[in-house]
Design a protein around this motif. Sequence first.
Motif, PDB file in Angstrom:
ATOM      1  N   SER A  87       0.831  -1.209   0.000  1.00 34.67           N
ATOM      2  CA  SER A  87       0.000   0.000   0.000  1.00 34.67           C
ATOM      3  C   SER A  87       0.866   1.259   0.000  1.00 34.67           C
ATOM      4  O   SER A  87       0.536   2.239  -0.669  1.00 34.67           O
ATOM      5  CB  SER A  87      -0.975  -0.007   1.181  1.00 34.67           C
ATOM      6  OG  SER A  87      -0.277  -0.075   2.393  1.00 34.67           O
ATOM      7  N   ALA A 114      -6.312   2.528  -4.987  1.00 35.61           N
ATOM      8  CA  ALA A 114      -5.938   1.112  -4.937  1.00 35.61           C
ATOM      9  C   ALA A 114      -5.176   0.768  -3.659  1.00 35.61           C
ATOM     10  O   ALA A 114      -5.240  -0.379  -3.195  1.00 35.61           O
ATOM     11  CB  ALA A 114      -5.106   0.752  -6.164  1.00 35.61           C
ATOM     12  N   TYR A 118      -5.972  -2.439  -1.538  1.00 36.46           N
ATOM     13  CA  TYR A 118      -4.942  -3.469  -1.392  1.00 36.46           C
ATOM     14  C   TYR A 118      -4.739  -3.826   0.078  1.00 36.46           C
ATOM     15  O   TYR A 118      -4.639  -4.994   0.439  1.00 36.46           O
ATOM     16  CB  TYR A 118      -3.620  -2.988  -2.001  1.00 36.46           C
ATOM     17  CG  TYR A 118      -2.452  -3.878  -1.676  1.00 36.46           C
ATOM     18  CD1 TYR A 118      -2.213  -5.037  -2.400  1.00 36.46           C
ATOM     19  CD2 TYR A 118      -1.587  -3.561  -0.633  1.00 36.46           C
ATOM     20  CE1 TYR A 118      -1.145  -5.858  -2.098  1.00 36.46           C
ATOM     21  CE2 TYR A 118      -0.524  -4.382  -0.322  1.00 36.46           C
ATOM     22  CZ  TYR A 118      -0.305  -5.521  -1.055  1.00 36.46           C
ATOM     23  OH  TYR A 118       0.741  -6.340  -0.745  1.00 36.46           O
ATOM     24  N   TRP A 121      -7.622  -5.903   1.303  1.00 36.98           N
ATOM     25  CA  TRP A 121      -7.506  -7.250   0.756  1.00 36.98           C
ATOM     26  C   TRP A 121      -6.444  -8.049   1.497  1.00 36.98           C
ATOM     27  O   TRP A 121      -6.653  -9.211   1.829  1.00 36.98           O
ATOM     28  CB  TRP A 121      -7.162  -7.199  -0.733  1.00 36.98           C
ATOM     29  CG  TRP A 121      -6.786  -8.536  -1.271  1.00 36.98           C
ATOM     30  CD1 TRP A 121      -7.628  -9.537  -1.659  1.00 36.98           C
ATOM     31  CD2 TRP A 121      -5.462  -9.046  -1.438  1.00 36.98           C
ATOM     32  NE1 TRP A 121      -6.909 -10.629  -2.066  1.00 36.98           N
ATOM     33  CE2 TRP A 121      -5.574 -10.356  -1.937  1.00 36.98           C
ATOM     34  CE3 TRP A 121      -4.190  -8.523  -1.212  1.00 36.98           C
ATOM     35  CZ2 TRP A 121      -4.454 -11.137  -2.212  1.00 36.98           C
ATOM     36  CZ3 TRP A 121      -3.084  -9.302  -1.492  1.00 36.98           C
ATOM     37  CH2 TRP A 121      -3.227 -10.593  -1.987  1.00 36.98           C
TER      38      TRP A 121
END
Length: 135
Positions: A87, A114, A118, A121
């Motif tokens: 990240s 993103a 990320y 996730w």
Amino acid sequence: MKVYHRKVLFFTLIAGIGGIIYFGGRFLQGDTLGIIWVIIFAILMKQGLTIALTEKGYAREAARVQISREIYSELFGKFGRVMPYGSLILYCIGAVCVYFIPTKVWLGLCFMIAAPVYYLWLMWTVKRFLEKKNK
């Protein structure tokens, strides 16, 4: 007083005192969020000083780091060492894109969006892995 981790002590003092002074000054100039940042920096400074100056805090942090390295190595193999920094890498790429390609700000924003995706996730993947491992 014994110092158990010099790097953590140095970074804690520099970043903690710097953040408290900067956001304290902003609070005194009328920025109401400045006091929240001062509190956040004070909490982080306390945690850093606990790790750097107490044997128990240093041992706990060393154990946490070792466990996280093992988990990332099991999950991602040879990429396990860089996965936690993904990240940060995405944020940096986004900032570079915004700075050097100002006509395509959307590209930098895509990377910056993103980065938290990320991170979420990655935390979800680690949580799922730990749940399977503990069963």
